[in-house]
Design a protein around this motif. Sequence first.
Motif, PDB file in Angstrom:
ATOM      1  N   PHE A  29      41.354  47.931  36.222  1.00  0.00           N
ATOM      2  CA  PHE A  29      42.207  47.140  37.111  1.00  0.00           C
ATOM      3  C   PHE A  29      41.621  45.735  37.142  1.00  0.00           C
ATOM      4  N   ASP A  30      42.207  44.830  36.383  1.00  0.00           N
ATOM      5  CA  ASP A  30      41.656  43.488  36.225  1.00  0.00           C
ATOM      6  C   ASP A  30      42.248  42.563  37.297  1.00  0.00           C
ATOM      7  N   ASP A  31      42.378  41.269  37.009  1.00  0.00           N
ATOM      8  CA  ASP A  31      42.790  40.321  38.043  1.00  0.00           C
ATOM      9  C   ASP A  31      44.182  40.671  38.586  1.00  0.00           C
ATOM     10  N   GLY A  32      44.251  40.690  39.885  1.00  0.00           N
ATOM     11  CA  GLY A  32      45.473  41.093  40.577  1.00  0.00           C
ATOM     12  C   GLY A  32      45.110  41.894  41.810  1.00  0.00           C
ATOM     13  N   GLU A  33      45.477  41.400  42.991  1.00  0.00           N
ATOM     14  CA  GLU A  33      45.101  42.042  44.242  1.00  0.00           C
ATOM     15  C   GLU A  33      45.882  43.327  44.484  1.00  0.00           C
ATOM     16  N   SER A  34      45.232  44.230  45.222  1.00  0.00           N
ATOM     17  CA  SER A  34      45.894  45.415  45.802  1.00  0.00           C
ATOM     18  C   SER A  34      46.590  46.304  44.780  1.00  0.00           C
ATOM     19  N   PRO A  35      45.923  46.676  43.690  1.00  0.00           N
ATOM     20  CA  PRO A  35      46.632  47.437  42.649  1.00  0.00           C
ATOM     21  C   PRO A  35      47.110  48.815  43.093  1.00  0.00           C
TER      22      PRO A  35
END
Length: 288
Positions: A29-35
């Motif tokens: 789970f790379d850049d990106g909030e709240s996956p």
Amino acid sequence: MKTNVTGEFLTGERALFNSKDLYITDTIFDDGESPLKESSDIELEGCMFKWKYPLWYCNNIEARDCKWFEMARAGVWYTSNISVKNAMIEAPKNFRRCSNLTLTDVNFYNAAETLWSCSKVNLTNVSAKGDYFAMNSSDIEIDNLRLDGNYSFDGCKNLTIRNSTLLSKDAFWNCENVTVYDSFISGEYLGWNAKNVTLINCTIESLQGMCYINNLVMKNCKLINTTLAFEYSSVDVELTGGVQSVINPSEGTITADFINELTMDETKVDISKTRIILNATKNDADSE
């Protein structure tokens, strides 16, 4: 029946938002909030979290062999029924306002402000470095915690610790119902303003430790380089060996081989309420 998600590289905000019944393996789970925000019944194995807030408002989560990288800050908040095993966690501020939380074989490399306001917590073989660990949490069972960080367990209730090592200034402040077995604790001002603190078979090193405690019980404990202990505390203390100095306990009994310096100031406390028993000299008398 869970749906498999394997070997994915996921980016962007809320990549798997509100998912249910997933078995996720070897996924980044790379850049990106709240996956995985608002997800439930999720099993994670061999996954990596590299950005903020991966597991918020979740339910029924199992994570094995996973890593939280430095920017996966505030990783697990407002989540219930979560088990984490064999994890490496670099990010601070993890596990907040969680319930039914089990951590086994977990290393926190930056545990600052971690485990706040959680309930029904079980820690086994956990290593943590960081200040303000486990503030305001309750109903905690711990076995083999290795903690390096000040101000730990502030405001906790119903806490049991076994076989642990705590290097922690101001540990157990404002706590209620704390029992520690077979552990080593080093830190100034241990346990101030707490209620119902029991230490059994522990070794403690402290400056002005165990002061302002209502109902302090110590059984078969060692106090190494400990000075100005027990001020204004009600005590039932049995020491192996002695203590460097004791100052103005409010009431109770202290049994030790020796006390190098005892201060009982009748202008501060009612000295008739405290009994000192020195085993080494077979001296059994009321303090004067």
